[in-house]
Design an enzyme around this catalytic site. Sequence first.
Site, PDB file in Angstrom:
ATOM      1  N   GLU A  73      -3.153  -7.610  -0.325  1.00 17.83           N
ATOM      2  CA  GLU A  73      -3.565  -7.673  -1.734  1.00 17.83           C
ATOM      3  C   GLU A  73      -4.568  -6.547  -2.006  1.00 17.83           C
ATOM      4  O   GLU A  73      -5.407  -6.239  -1.163  1.00 17.83           O
ATOM      5  CB  GLU A  73      -4.216  -9.019  -2.047  1.00 17.83           C
ATOM      6  CG  GLU A  73      -3.254 -10.212  -2.039  1.00 17.83           C
ATOM      7  CD  GLU A  73      -2.522 -10.390  -3.369  1.00 17.83           C
ATOM      8  OE1 GLU A  73      -2.727  -9.554  -4.287  1.00 17.83           O
ATOM      9  OE2 GLU A  73      -1.753 -11.361  -3.475  1.00 17.83           O
ATOM     10  N   HIS A  84       5.571  -6.399  -3.998  1.00 16.95           N
ATOM     11  CA  HIS A  84       5.972  -7.752  -4.357  1.00 16.95           C
ATOM     12  C   HIS A  84       7.160  -7.725  -5.323  1.00 16.95           C
ATOM     13  O   HIS A  84       8.066  -8.549  -5.258  1.00 16.95           O
ATOM     14  CB  HIS A  84       4.788  -8.489  -4.992  1.00 16.95           C
ATOM     15  CG  HIS A  84       4.925  -9.977  -4.983  1.00 16.95           C
ATOM     16  ND1 HIS A  84       3.999 -10.815  -5.563  1.00 16.95           N
ATOM     17  CD2 HIS A  84       5.876 -10.797  -4.461  1.00 16.95           C
ATOM     18  CE1 HIS A  84       4.385 -12.067  -5.402  1.00 16.95           C
ATOM     19  NE2 HIS A  84       5.511 -12.080  -4.740  1.00 16.95           N
ATOM     20  N   ASP A 142       4.096  -6.364  -9.236  1.00 17.22           N
ATOM     21  CA  ASP A 142       3.054  -5.694  -8.467  1.00 17.22           C
ATOM     22  C   ASP A 142       3.605  -5.006  -7.213  1.00 17.22           C
ATOM     23  O   ASP A 142       4.633  -5.432  -6.684  1.00 17.22           O
ATOM     24  CB  ASP A 142       1.930  -6.677  -8.096  1.00 17.22           C
ATOM     25  CG  ASP A 142       2.412  -7.958  -7.437  1.00 17.22           C
ATOM     26  OD1 ASP A 142       3.459  -8.480  -7.852  1.00 17.22           O
ATOM     27  OD2 ASP A 142       1.725  -8.443  -6.523  1.00 17.22           O
TER      28      ASP A 142
END
Length: 377
Positions: free
Chosen positions: A309, A349, A359
């Site tokens: 992330e 993603h 994303d």
Amino acid sequence: MSTISSTSRNTAALATAAASSTPSLPTATLSKGAKGPAVKQLQSALVKLGHMTQAQMNTGPGIFGPQTEASLKKYQAANKLTADGVFGPKTRAEMLKDLTPAKPTTPSKPSGVTAPPAGLERGSTGAAVKQLQTALVKLGHMSQAQMNTGPGIYGPATEAAVKKFQSQWKLGVDGEYGPKTKAAMDKALAGQKPPTSTPTTPTNPTNPGTPTGSVKKPDMKWVPSANFSSRGGADIDAIVLHHTASNNEAGDLATLTKKGTDVSAHYLIGQDGTIYHLVDDKMAAWHAGVSALHGDKSPSVNARSLGIEITNDGSGKTPFTEAQYKALEKLVPYLAKTYDIPMKNIVGHKDVAPGRKVDPASNFNWERIRRATDAVI
């Protein structure tokens, strides 16, 4: 005087214990919305198999809600069943096999010291770390007294001992117990001697004197997440990048680590380039959701990938920081090299969940990451 031998009595006792521990599973088909003891029985089985935590079960014991459905889907995907979230005959049969103890055998003599599975590093804990420490003691890279200061804890002493072993076996000295270190340790424990000279390392034509594929583990902070599960035996063969949809690094850390949020990633890249390690690589983080890698849903993307992330609001207007790119240019190549991940499996993603996710945002510079990774794999 009894004529029954002690071995026969022990075998009989083991058989009785095995019979008493044979698992009990619901016989009826269960799906989302079901309630009662049968659902609680299923949840207990999922906890035992590592696809649901006790804390998750405690939020709704006996209630077949979204969490139970998601956990069941994870189990089904890991066992190559149709991941429909319905507990039916095929899922029951597979689960029964996984939960049934092996048939008792006559106790055998304990085996010698062996190396644990790869995938351990500083901050890891548990039986596998203790097994590694025992092997290091046997091989003379760690003293029993050093091990006794933190058995089962991969701290500075264990890391230093691994580095000594890696140096002796002419491996990359990073203090991490990965696949190459495990392979060398297997040889060492079998009595094989380490290489006596350093093999010639090919050089990079574009940068003479730089070893081809050289990569160093980047600095990172261990901030453990409560949200993870077993990989179910799946190998790591993919990396998935995300943006957090937030510019709040502290908030992102809380979301990805707090028990009950049911979301996590292996790594978080802060705006200042700090790399936070949240979930042990050998475990599955919960970052991909309903997804497929190149159309392949089994094993699940969570089971086979490492999730990264990046703190960014995902608007496509907020720049990813230079510090974040520099961190990713170190972390992604390191992971790709460590786990032998092909470039085609380093994805976003949106690539594994098209139409559902977007994303990382459109302004993310993939070229920088691919260029850095291509230099080492």
